[in-house]
Design a protein around this motif. Structure first.
Motif, short mmCIF file in Angstrom:
data_model
loop_
_atom_site.label_atom_id
_atom_site.label_comp_id
_atom_site.label_asym_id
_atom_site.label_seq_id
_atom_site.Cartn_x
_atom_site.Cartn_y
_atom_site.Cartn_z
N LYS A 6 1.01 3.84 -2.56
CA LYS A 6 0.84 5.35 -2.40
C LYS A 6 1.93 6.39 -3.23
O LYS A 6 1.52 8.02 -3.11
N ARG B 250 0.71 -1.13 -0.02
CA ARG B 250 -0.29 0.23 -0.29
C ARG B 250 0.95 1.09 0.54
O ARG B 250 0.43 2.37 -0.36
N ASP B 251 1.46 1.15 1.17
CA ASP B 251 2.78 1.93 0.89
C ASP B 251 3.15 2.75 -0.34
O ASP B 251 3.56 3.57 -0.93
#
Length: 291
Positions: free
Chosen positions: A83, A79-80
């Motif tokens: 992003k 996820r990071d």
């Protein structure tokens, strides 16, 4: 200009192993600190992540154009990275068929589909040899595979399948399909006693298996495997990582254990001994190491 990824970070050992096997190691610019196969990768490539923890900036510093992740255990880092604008492909293989599919997918992503197909064919041949030879065992040993000791955790899906391919019967096959380790916890250790395995295999992820500690568990002296001294270790790096090594080394290790067990239990004169006429084991492909 090629549109294929040129700078790949692998957050688990399986995709590193596959890329090296395909001859695409030059694309790998970062690996997990838990990478095992091939051994030379640990010397050649920077370690930019552990397995479930690490720094996004450290990964970004090697400027990847693709990151290979694995499972929900790496959901947060995936996820990071997304992003942060980094492309991520997260695999989630939990079966032998899933391992083969992962190899084919990696091959397509790096433009090496034909070589990936050849690797898959090689692994399928090892599986076929193991299945064919397994039919010659005098009987299928009942096997308890312990992935962790405190609390006891039974083996995951691909391990259960490999046990079956090698000629064994996983006594906790009913739990092997559970993806989360917590769902494979054996709350009542006496359940292992009741299922009476002939062989116990320990693969305690990250630490040494202690047969004496297992044999001393209350009531476990009644288990055939304990009474017969059939407690063995297969290193977690060999069998608990869902990549080629699980088939090349893990399956071969299971085959050897079951062969040795069969030599002890085959009834004299049964005609079903695993020995051939010349006294050699009528079993098993050789262990094939990572390319």
């Amino acid at each position: 200009m090629s549109r294929l990824p040129q700078r790949i970070v692998c957050l688990s050992t399986e995709t590193v192993e596959v890329l090296y096997a395909l001859g695409e190691e030059a694309r790998v610019v970062g690996i997990s600190g838990y990478t095992v196969f091939p051994p030379r990768a640990r010397k050649e490539k920077p370690k930019v992540f552990a397995f479930s923890s690490g720094d996004v900036d450290r990964i970004r510093a090697v400027e990847p154009d693709l990151v290979f992740g694995f499972s929900d255990l790496q959901a947060d880092i995936s996820r990071d990275l997304i992003k942060a604008g980094v492309a991520v492909h997260a695999f989630n293989q939990r079966t032998v068929e899933g391992i083969l599919a992962m190899i084919e997918s990696v091959g397509r992503l790096v433009g090496a589909a034909e070589r990936a197909s050849l690797l898959v064919a090689e692994l399928e041949a090892l599986i076929a040899q193991a299945r064919l030879a397994a039919a010659r065992l005098p009987r299928r040993p009942r096997v308890y595979f312990e992935e962790w000791d405190d609390p006891p955790i039974a083996g995951i899906g691909w391990v259960s399948e490999l046990i079956g391919m090698a000629g064994g019967e996983d006594v906790f096959a009913d739990r092997a399909g559970q993806r989360a380790a917590r769902e494979r916890i054996i709350a009542d250790p006496l359940e292992v006693v009741r299922r009476a395995p002939d062989i116990i295999i320990g693969s305690w992820c990250g630490k040494r298996f202690r047969p004496g500690k297992v044999a001393a568990r209350p009531g476990w002296h009644e288990i055939p495997a304990v009474a017969d001294g059939q407690l063995h270790e297969i290193k977690s790096a060999v069998i608990l990582s869902p990549g080629p090594a699980a088939i090349r080394q893990g399956l071969s290790a299971l085959c050897r254990l079951f062969d040795d067990w069969a030599l002890r239990v085959a009834p004299a004169g049964s005609g079903r001994s695993p020995l051939s006429a010349d006294g050699n084991l009528n079993r098993r492909p050789p262990v094939i190491g990572p390319k």
